[in-house]
Enzyme design. Structure first.
Site: not given
Ligand code: PEP
Length: 229
Positions: A6, A8, A84, A86, A186
């Protein structure tokens, strides 16, 4: 095993093209990238499987800023993320609208990765199970549906759910809906192995670490190795 990146609101068309040309998708694992709308065409031109980051539930209409499943399909996009955290946090997405998006996109012919996950204070209050039940229950049963368990407190924070926490949440989700479940939050080359080795973890949704060819390749290679073993 499915590994989805992803991106973003990162990587315009030129950066997308550069990444995709440099990225060698390893054998033995399904890999998907989710660039911003503006870069979908460039990503697809390189032959990678491409999903959007969001999709609207109507075919067309007065919905400024939205894109329909039919438009994505016409472009050659294979699927979309929905719900998601966000989108929930900043753009008013709810369990209901996420389910509408999923249902219509699946009906139109896209694959869908529906994101669910609890907030930090919900976990602290012992509400994780109730939250996951509430988020998963409106989702449609469908062969092209995948759920991503993304504890919100682990997204972009460097905090990762322990493999045991991920396994527990994934087992619960699968008891509610028999679909593959990805872990997100993460995920990095250093922790991908132990998370992906859990029996109910069917892949990963990777944010930050998917922006870098080297780290995304390393995660995909770990998944391919585990799929073979
Ligand atoms: C995400 O945006 O779906 C995500 C898991 O981000 P990150 O891996 O940076 O935590």
């Amino acid at each position: 095993m499915l590994i989805a990146g992803n991106w973003k609101m990162f990587k315009g068309p030129a950066e997308t093209l550069a990444f995709c040309r440099e990225f060698p998708p390893p054998d033995g694992v399904d890999v998907v990238v989710c660039p911003p709308y503006a870069s979908l065409r460039e990503a697809m031109a390189t032959g990678l499987t491409v999903y959007a980051q969001n999709v609207h539930w109507e075919r067309e209409g007065a919905f400024t800023g939205e894109v329909s499943a039919e438009m994505l399909l016409e472009l050659g996009v294979a699927g979309s993320l929905v719900g998601h955290s966000e989108r929930r946090q900043h753009f008013g997405e709810t369990d209901e609208t996420a389910a509408w998006r999923a249902e219509r996109a699946l009906e139109a012919g896209l694959a869908v990765i529906a994101c669910v996950g609890e907030l930090e204070n919900e976990r602290e209050r012992g509400e994780t199970e109730a939250v996951l039940r509430r988020q998963v229950s409106p989702l449609p049963r469908h062969e092209r549906l995948v759920v991503a368990y993304e504890p919100v407190w682990a997204i972009g924070t460097g905090k990762t759910a322990t493999p045991a926490m991920a396994q527990e949440a994934h087992a619960l989700i699968k008891s509610l809906l028999a679909v593959p479940v990805l872990y997100g939050g993460s995920v990095k080359p250093e922790n991908a192995g132990e998370l992906l080795a859990q029996p109910d973890v069917d892949g990963a949704l990777v944010g930050g670490a998917s922006l870098d060819v080297e780290s995304f390749t390393a995660i995909c290679q770990t998944a391919a190795r585990l799929s073979r073993s």
